[in-house]
Scaffold this motif. Structure first.
Motif, PDB file in Angstrom:
ATOM      1  N   LYS A 169       0.772  -1.173   0.158  1.00  0.00           N
ATOM      2  CA  LYS A 169      -0.014  -0.135  -0.028  1.00  0.00           C
ATOM      3  C   LYS A 169       0.878   1.247  -0.043  1.00  0.00           C
ATOM      4  CE  LYS A 169      -4.012  -1.754   2.430  1.00  0.00           C
ATOM      5  NZ  LYS A 169      -5.033  -1.806   1.702  1.00  0.00           N
ATOM      6  N   TYR A 170       2.133   1.208   0.804  1.00  0.00           N
ATOM      7  CA  TYR A 170       2.886   2.435   0.820  1.00  0.00           C
ATOM      8  C   TYR A 170       3.727   2.556  -0.479  1.00  0.00           C
ATOM      9  CZ  TYR A 170       2.292   3.246   5.667  1.00  0.00           C
ATOM     10  OH  TYR A 170       2.001   3.598   7.198  1.00  0.00           O
ATOM     11  N   GLU A 171       4.115   1.279  -1.137  1.00  0.00           N
ATOM     12  CA  GLU A 171       4.844   1.351  -2.197  1.00  0.00           C
ATOM     13  C   GLU A 171       3.942   2.082  -3.418  1.00  0.00           C
ATOM     14  OE1 GLU A 171       5.857  -2.659  -2.805  1.00  0.00           O
ATOM     15  OE2 GLU A 171       7.670  -2.360  -1.218  1.00  0.00           O
ATOM     16  N   ALA A 172       2.665   1.614  -3.464  1.00  0.00           N
ATOM     17  CA  ALA A 172       1.672   2.074  -4.443  1.00  0.00           C
ATOM     18  C   ALA A 172       1.753   3.911  -4.513  1.00  0.00           C
ATOM     19  CB  ALA A 172       0.331   1.705  -4.178  1.00  0.00           C
ATOM     20  N   THR A 173       1.939   4.593  -3.279  1.00  0.00           N
ATOM     21  CA  THR A 173       1.814   5.960  -3.412  1.00  0.00           C
ATOM     22  C   THR A 173       3.239   6.522  -3.889  1.00  0.00           C
ATOM     23  OG1 THR A 173       3.144   6.185  -1.284  1.00  0.00           O
ATOM     24  CG2 THR A 173       0.676   5.886  -1.266  1.00  0.00           C
ATOM     25  N   GLN A 174       4.012   5.570  -4.662  1.00  0.00           N
ATOM     26  CA  GLN A 174       5.522   5.692  -5.084  1.00  0.00           C
ATOM     27  C   GLN A 174       6.227   6.714  -4.179  1.00  0.00           C
ATOM     28  OE1 GLN A 174       3.863   7.790  -8.520  1.00  0.00           O
ATOM     29  NE2 GLN A 174       3.651   6.108  -9.693  1.00  0.00           N
ATOM     30  N   GLY A 175       6.276   6.354  -2.846  1.00  0.00           N
ATOM     31  CA  GLY A 175       7.102   7.054  -2.012  1.00  0.00           C
ATOM     32  C   GLY A 175       6.763   8.178  -1.299  1.00  0.00           C
ATOM     33  N   VAL A 176       5.626   8.652  -1.712  1.00  0.00           N
ATOM     34  CA  VAL A 176       5.073   9.878  -1.100  1.00  0.00           C
ATOM     35  C   VAL A 176       4.826   9.916   0.361  1.00  0.00           C
ATOM     36  CG1 VAL A 176       3.131  11.451  -1.230  1.00  0.00           C
ATOM     37  CG2 VAL A 176       4.136  10.758  -3.362  1.00  0.00           C
ATOM     38  N   ALA A 177       3.972   8.571   0.519  1.00  0.00           N
ATOM     39  CA  ALA A 177       3.629   8.611   2.209  1.00  0.00           C
ATOM     40  C   ALA A 177       4.868   8.416   3.206  1.00  0.00           C
ATOM     41  CB  ALA A 177       2.651   7.280   2.155  1.00  0.00           C
ATOM     42  N   LEU A 178       5.642   7.521   2.787  1.00  0.00           N
ATOM     43  CA  LEU A 178       6.747   7.235   3.638  1.00  0.00           C
ATOM     44  C   LEU A 178       7.811   8.779   3.759  1.00  0.00           C
ATOM     45  CD1 LEU A 178       7.724   3.616   3.179  1.00  0.00           C
ATOM     46  CD2 LEU A 178       6.603   4.552   4.990  1.00  0.00           C
ATOM     47  N   ALA A 179       7.980   9.241   2.404  1.00  0.00           N
ATOM     48  CA  ALA A 179       8.746  10.567   2.601  1.00  0.00           C
ATOM     49  C   ALA A 179       8.235  11.494   3.590  1.00  0.00           C
ATOM     50  CB  ALA A 179       8.668  11.057   1.315  1.00  0.00           C
ATOM     51  N   LYS A 180       6.943  11.678   3.662  1.00  0.00           N
ATOM     52  CA  LYS A 180       6.301  12.706   4.579  1.00  0.00           C
ATOM     53  C   LYS A 180       6.506  12.213   6.098  1.00  0.00           C
ATOM     54  CE  LYS A 180       2.741  15.007   3.742  1.00  0.00           C
ATOM     55  NZ  LYS A 180       1.372  15.650   3.763  1.00  0.00           N
ATOM     56  N   ALA A 181       6.742  11.083   6.356  1.00  0.00           N
ATOM     57  CA  ALA A 181       7.155  10.424   7.761  1.00  0.00           C
ATOM     58  C   ALA A 181       8.564  10.314   7.924  1.00  0.00           C
ATOM     59  CB  ALA A 181       6.472   9.144   8.103  1.00  0.00           C
ATOM     60  N   THR A 182       9.375  10.799   6.739  1.00  0.00           N
ATOM     61  CA  THR A 182      10.786  10.753   7.184  1.00  0.00           C
ATOM     62  C   THR A 182      11.310  12.112   7.794  1.00  0.00           C
ATOM     63  OG1 THR A 182      10.977   8.947   5.443  1.00  0.00           O
ATOM     64  CG2 THR A 182      13.069  10.251   5.926  1.00  0.00           C
ATOM     65  N   TYR A 183      12.242  12.082   8.516  1.00  0.00           N
ATOM     66  CA  TYR A 183      12.857  13.129   8.998  1.00  0.00           C
ATOM     67  C   TYR A 183      14.143  12.875   9.328  1.00  0.00           C
ATOM     68  CZ  TYR A 183      13.418  17.457  12.135  1.00  0.00           C
ATOM     69  OH  TYR A 183      14.035  18.699  12.836  1.00  0.00           O
ATOM     70  N   ASP A 184      15.131  13.741   8.706  1.00  0.00           N
ATOM     71  CA  ASP A 184      16.653  13.851   8.658  1.00  0.00           C
ATOM     72  C   ASP A 184      17.133  12.129   8.286  1.00  0.00           C
ATOM     73  OD1 ASP A 184      17.360  16.001   9.484  1.00  0.00           O
ATOM     74  OD2 ASP A 184      17.542  15.518  11.519  1.00  0.00           O
TER      75      ASP A 184
END
Length: 579
Positions: A169-184
């Motif tokens: 499901k996360y991969e289907a967003t083409q990295g958008v979702a996990l990128a928003k939860a990434t810090y440093d």
């Protein structure tokens, strides 16, 4: 930029969360083919520990159930006037026991509050570094916590323990979702996933009233005005009284900048290509605030004229429950999302002849426009130093898990059936209020997928037993409602929403507008409340005739000079860093 979810978006969570929970109730052990690439007893998590090996032995590894009982503290934003069954509490209730039984995780509620009281108490806890083990927060709060180094790094936990369906499901967003939860460079949260259909504001109309008055289906803002006039003047409910309302409105908000809201005017604004509340792309790299545009002014002018002519509920700014006008047959038209049928149950119970149909209002060029809800807007965060971050992953795995009812293993099928039976025994009206981390992890096109599967089941192209549990339950509701139309107010909304609301939102979209910035700048922290107050008061006063339309221009000037220009400059600088 922060606020309670109650009063907004609860229908969307009910509409999608329940279907997802049905599937989750059937999730269970996945066999060896779904084991992580690296054994949990062998992988080191970067802290000298091997992840779940202390509590989740290799032989017993299970994505969906923690081996040893574990306690996790949380806080809860509960709806106002929540009434629990006798003997149940916010912390100890049928749903919390259901979760504990099937996940081995016991959620302890450190404290709870409602609305702005919750927001203020949460901010106080963050400021004093007295946060619970796990929280669900918005993007601004997430970044605040990450910057203060109050959060646990979840990179390894996600890589090792996230179940495959969730990862897909996360991969289907083409990295958008996990990128928003990434810090440093580190994954510091587990972001939610939203169905993008939640963005679209539709005009829901009493089709039986249109037919009675021989009025064609609405297409433009002018059509909305014409129908409102007919509904006010031509006695569509046939009681020989001048008691009908043209269009409802909401005192809570005039428009939404995320999920489509119930009874606001978001759909009408979209019909003018206006997107108030959003940060929009201007020329080059510039940012424009959507509430200050000429298109927004044109929409306000339309609403002002309709209100002056008695076509909008005269009490809309003060009315606590605009849906009551719909339920008692006084109103036959309102703007709302695809899931609005959940709010129409009382209407069809009171009047089974009520025939509600959704329409997407186009602009003057015939284009269908919509703002888009962020793919991820809420984040599950874990307190730094919490000993069992993998348990949080286990819980989310369980919630987003797959179907075990079709397992070839007889015992697993029995366990899955028991989970489903336990879930169906719960009171659905309380699930949202009692759910430990109430958010969605759905495919971005979940509504469209369910719409198609329901149609195929209805036409006989697929067998009900081959459907996923949540979809099958909606199909069974359609069967019962089709046999005895509108006889059961609980059966009617889900299939009607997915089929009719789904059809409406699946039309080709001409213009999708995304919010370019969803966090909070330093100036916003100091000045946003006053700017919002200025905006809200000005808009309502213009619409209700207390201020002339020219007050809009004065508002724009004040907004810019009282902090708006500073905020825009900060947003532009922030966005430039992300390139």
């Amino acid at each position: 930029m922060k606020g309670s979810k109650w009063g907004k978006g609860i229908g969307v969570i009910m509409a999608i969360l329940l279907v997802a929970m049905m599937a989750a109730a059937c999730s269970g052990n996945k066999e060896a083919n779904n084991q992580p690439a690296e054994s949990p007893t062998q992988a080191d998590n970067g802290n000298g520990k091997a992840g779940q090996e202390e509590t989740q032995g290799e032989e017993a590894f299970d994505y969906y159930r923690y081996k040893e009982p574990v306690e996790i503290t949380i806080v809860k934003d509960v709806p106002p006037d929540l009434k629990l069954p006798e003997g149940e509490t916010i912390e100890d209730n049928s749903f919390s026991r259901f979760v504990k039984k099937h996940t081995n995780i016991d959620f302890k509620v450190a404290w709870y509050a409602t609305g702005q009281d919750f927001v203020q108490k949460q901010q106080l806890a963050i400021a004093s570094n007295d946060i619970p083990d796990v929280m669900l927060v918005d993007e601004t709060t997430f970044r605040q916590l990450a910057a203060a180094e109050q959060l646990e790094d979840l990179t390894e936990v996600y890589n090792k323990y996230a179940q495959p369906q969730l990862k897909s499901k996360y991969e289907a967003t083409q990295g958008v979702a996990l990128a928003k939860a990434t810090y440093d460079g580190k994954l510091m949260a587990l972001p939610n996933l939203s169905g993008l259909a939640e963005s679209i504001s539709l005009l829901w109309v009493r089709q039986d009233w249109l037919d009675k008055l021989n009025i064609p289906a609405p297409k433009t803002a002018d059509d909305v005005e014409a129908i409102a006039k007919a509904f006010v003047q031509q006695d569509p409910n046939g009681n020989n009284k001048a008691d009908t309302v043209g269009l409802t409105g909401s005192g809570a908000s005039l428009y939404s900048n995320g999920y489509a809201g119930m009874h606001d005017f978001t759909g009408l604004f979209a019909g003018y290509n206006a997107y108030p509340g959003l940060w929009l792309k201007g020329e080059g790299d510039s940012i424009v605030y959507g509430s200050t545009t000429p298109e927004t002014k044109a929409t306000i002018a339309k609403l002002r004229g309709m209100y002056a002519n008695g076509l909008i509920d005269k009490e809309f700014a003060l009315r606590k429950d605009p849906n009551q006008l719909v339920s008692n047959g006084e109103a036959g038209m309102f703007f709302g999302p695809w899931w609005a049928p959940w709010n129409l149950s009382e209407s069809i119970t009171n009047d089974p002849a009520a025939d509600w149909k959704p329409y997407w209002i186009a602009d003057a060029e015939g284009k269908l426009n919509t703002h888009m809800v962020p793919i991820s807007s809420h984040f599950v965060v874990v307190k730094k130093g919490f000993k069992h971050p993998d348990a949080v992953m286990t819980y989310i795995n369980w919630y987003t898990g797959g179907d075990s009812l079709k397992s070839e293993d007889e015992k697993e099928r029995a366990r899955a059936q028991q989970r489903l039976d336990d879930f169906q025994a719960l009171d659905p009206t309380l699930i949202i209020a009692l759910y430990p981390l109430y958010t969605t992890y759905v495919d971005t096109d979940v509504v469209e997928k369910t719409n198609i599967k329901l149609k195929k089941a209805i036409s006989g192209e697929i067998k009900p037993e081959d459907m996923e549990p949540g979809d099958r339950i909606v199909y069974e509701q359609w069967q019962r409602d089709n046999a005895k139309p509108k006889s059961n107010a609980a059966d009617w909304p889900p299939p009607y929403a997915y089929l009719n609301g789904g059809d409406a939102v699946m039309q080709p979209v001409d213009r999708k507008v995304f919010n370019e910035y969803t966090a909070t700048t330093k100036t916003m922290q100091r000045k946003w409340a006053n700017l919002q107050k200025l905006e809200t008061e000005t808009m309502y006063k213009i619409i209700m005739g207390e201020e002339p339309l020219e007050a809009f221009d004065t508002f724009v000037e004040k907004w810019k000079s009282q902090g708006g220009n500073e905020i825009i400059a900060e947003i532009e600088a922030e966005l430039s860093k992300q390139k």
